[in-house]
Design a protein around this motif. Structure first.
Motif, short mmCIF file in Angstrom:
data_model
loop_
_atom_site.label_atom_id
_atom_site.label_comp_id
_atom_site.label_asym_id
_atom_site.label_seq_id
_atom_site.Cartn_x
_atom_site.Cartn_y
_atom_site.Cartn_z
N ASN A 473 0.03 13.85 8.87
CA ASN A 473 0.23 12.45 9.25
C ASN A 473 -1.06 11.92 9.85
OD1 ASN A 473 3.04 12.35 8.57
ND2 ASN A 473 3.47 13.54 10.42
N ASN A 548 0.12 12.07 4.50
CA ASN A 548 0.90 10.86 4.74
C ASN A 548 -0.01 9.88 5.48
OD1 ASN A 548 2.92 8.95 5.19
ND2 ASN A 548 3.61 9.97 7.08
N THR A 550 -1.27 6.41 6.97
CA THR A 550 -0.68 5.18 7.51
C THR A 550 -1.79 4.28 8.05
OG1 THR A 550 -0.42 6.16 9.72
CG2 THR A 550 1.42 6.39 8.17
#
Length: 635
Positions: A473, A548, A550
């Motif tokens: 992340n 991931n 973002t």
């Protein structure tokens, strides 16, 4: 050529290099020793009466309205006492012999000119009469106001241009030997690139104000006008016998400073007594520079180790016989690049002088004695992949795009930036040697079975994989800023995301022209970032499929304007993270700043503190409050 002529020639050459070049030929200690020898042999030599060195750069020359003199030096307590005895013959009242002491900063001396309260020009010391016009770089520097409150038509502020040690370490330690060399180059750089990193620290002011009677009053005025100023202290005439002990304390204290200091300046505080004492050969009789002892040592260069970096640049590191310098044992010293090796003229086997630049970073100053069997320092093949190296200006580079050594450095950087725990150098080396890891993306597809087969323990493999999973992340700016793209760190990547490059598609299509429209970007930087992104695009796409990615959450609008026009500065240890507290200020309409005359509140752990920030804030009339007081204010 006589010995005296040879001494004068050496000193002139070294003086020119010191004042007009970013490379220093002699250490301060060696220069002073040669000057002292010339003083003994030929006390009337013309060189001894000169100040600085005539500028030989291509910059415009400017004549100083008020000459910028230099100071005579003292090196021992005996010399200090001799000066005091001389002073007492003219200044008979001990109350008039108060002395102001201040740090002797090791940078580039400047004169900053104000006309009708506005900054108009900056001039280097030069030879004391004529210097270089460096307004183009100093206008971007930190540490001084662009407007001052004065009734004088002209005001001349004397200051030292320096690179703070933390700034030098972050931006210039890989390419320059020390902060003094680096700032000398930046001040005179015609393009003004990187001049925003310069800090000016004021130590004197000249004007037609007859109401100022003391040296310390000048410093107070400079501080009130929001200049960065040197640390000063007044020693009363009846207490001058304590000065040698104070000098020793200042010598110990310099290790805690964020700028280079090479001594202490002593000045008669009373300005009328200064005028009475006068000067000799452009040097005031009422002031001396008490130099700190050089913190250097001599050792033998026994070898050079070359290592390849994330961009393929191969950096030389000198291996020397252990030598103690400034209380630290030194064995390894970076040589930066091939140009530095050539400039120093060093060979393996030479006896060399080593200093701790900024009292922190080891640096080679010169060859003391050539070795009997000198071995040339050179490299023909990459130490990692064996590819023939190439020369790119001062750099030696490995042209192999698939160099394992360079790839390994990029993987290590990613691991560090993404804070992947337990995957240290030893474990990574094991995984690389067995082919389990050969790129950043390979970290995210390896299995526990492969790791154990490579030689890692089962439990350790499991812990490493847990950390790798956490790192999946990632915000877009952290992702791109951790890939070792030239001139693109995480902060710069975050700035570009904020500027609108908030998706991988936009980064793929980003052009040099796009970046040149943004503040802080010029041709070189924009080109290198764009080329770096395009070159790594296949790797970026491949890695992005494992993560991931973002975007950062949009900043919330201000909760209120309850702190509008209120400024805060936080210092000392706090219960809450500093960024959290500063965020509360900004989200409520306030502003975070430094200690200056416009500061409303200094938030400090101990409101009774006697730290330099606390003392300065009290003098400026700023209110000191605790963290609890601040939180109560926020509600």
């Amino acid at each position: 050529m006589s010995h005296i002529q040879d001494l004068e020639k050496q000193l002139r050459k070294a003086s020119d290099a010191y004042y007009n070049d970013e490379n220093v030929m002699l250490s301060d200690k060696d220069f002073d020793n040669l000057r002292d020898e010339l003083q003994k042999l030929d006390p009337d030599n013309a060189f001894l009466k000169e100040v600085g060195a005539f500028s030989t750069t291509a910059l415009s020359k400017v004549k100083h309205v008020i000459p910028m003199g230099s100071l005579d030096k003292i090196n021992t307590e005996k010399e200090f006492n001799t000066w005091l005895t001389t002073l007492s013959k003219t200044v008979t009242n001990e109350f008039d012999r108060d002395i102001l002491i201040e740090d002797k900063l090791d940078g580039v001396s400047l004169e900053i000119v104000f006309y009708k309260g506005k900054f108009v020009q900056a001039i280097t010391r030069g030879d004391g009469q004529i210097g270089d016009d460096v307004t183009h770089t100093i206008k971007n520097a930190k540490g001084f106001p662009r407007k001052i409150d004065t009734d004088n038509e002209y005001v001349y502020v004397r200051c030292e241009a320096v690179l703070l040690l933390d700034v030098w370490k972050k931006h210039f330690s890989d390419t320059t030997a020390n902060p003094r060399n680096a700032v000398a180059g930046l001040v005179r750089r015609t393009s003004a690139v990187d001049s925003e990193h310069i800090t000016c620290i004021a130590f004197d002011v000249e004007w037609s104000d007859d109401e100022v009677l003391a040296e310390y009053k000048k410093i107070e005025w400079l501080r009130e006008q929001d200049f960065n100023v040197v640390e000063t202290e007044v020693v009363f005439g009846r207490e001058l016998s304590n000065l040698p002990q104070m000098f020793d304390q200042m010598l110990k204290r310099r290790d805690t400073l964020n700028w280079e200091v090479d001594g202490t300046v002593l000045k008669i505080n009373n300005l009328s007594q200064q005028r009475k004492l006068g000067e000799r050969d452009g040097r005031p009789k009422w002031a001396k520079a008490w130099k700190f002892p050089a913190s250097g040592g001599h050792t033998t260069l026994i070898g050079v180790e070359w290592s390849v970096g994330t961009q393929g640049t191969i950096t030389p590191v000198a291996k020397v016989k252990p030598v103690s310098v400034g209380g630290t044992t030194i064995q390894n010293i970076t040589l930066h690049n091939a140009d530095e090796i050539e400039r120093l003229g060093i060979y393996i086997g030479d006896t060399i002088e080593v200093i701790r630049s900024g009292d922190v970073i080891p640096a080679i100053v010169r060859v003391v004695t050539p070795g009997k069997k000198r071995v040339k320092i050179e490299i023909t093949e990459c130490p990692s992949c064996g590819t023939s190296v190439e020369r790119d200006g001062p750099r030696v580079i490995c042209p192999n795009n698939n160099c394992k050594g360079s790839a390994s450095k990029r993987i290590k950087k990613w691991i560090s930036k993404r804070n992947i725990m337990f995957l240290g150098d030893s474990a990574l080396n094991t995984l690389e040697c067995t082919g389990v890891v050969n790129s950043i993306a390979s970290l995210y597809i390896m299995t526990q079975e492969k790791m154990v087969a490579a030689g890692l323990g089962g439990r350790m493999s499991e812990k490493i994989l847990e950390e790798i999973k956490k790192s999946q992340n990632v915000e877009l700016s952290d992702f791109l800023g951790s890939l070792s793209i030239d001139m693109l760190g995480r902060r710069e990547a975050a700035n570009l995301v904020t500027a609108g490059f908030d998706s991988l598609d936009k980064w793929e299509n980003m052009t040099v022209d796009d970046l040149l429209k943004l503040d802080g970007f010029k041709e070189t930087k924009a080109t290198r970032i764009c080329e770096g992104v395009q070159y790594k695009w296949n790797e970026i796409q491949k890695l992005s499929m494992c993560l991931n990615i973002t975007n950062p959450k949009k900043k919330e609008k201000k909760m209120s304007s309850s702190l509008e026009s209120v400024t805060f500065c936080f210092t000392g240890k706090m219960e809450h993270p500093r960024k959290e507290l500063e965020g509360l200020v900004e989200s409520n309409g306030g502003r975070v700043t430094s200690v200056n005359k416009n500061l409303t509140y200094l938030v400090i752990a101990d409101v009774n503190s006697t730290s330099s920030k606390a003392v300065k804030a009290r003098k400026l009339g700023t209110t000191l409050i605790s963290e609890d007081d601040f939180l109560d204010m926020i509600g």
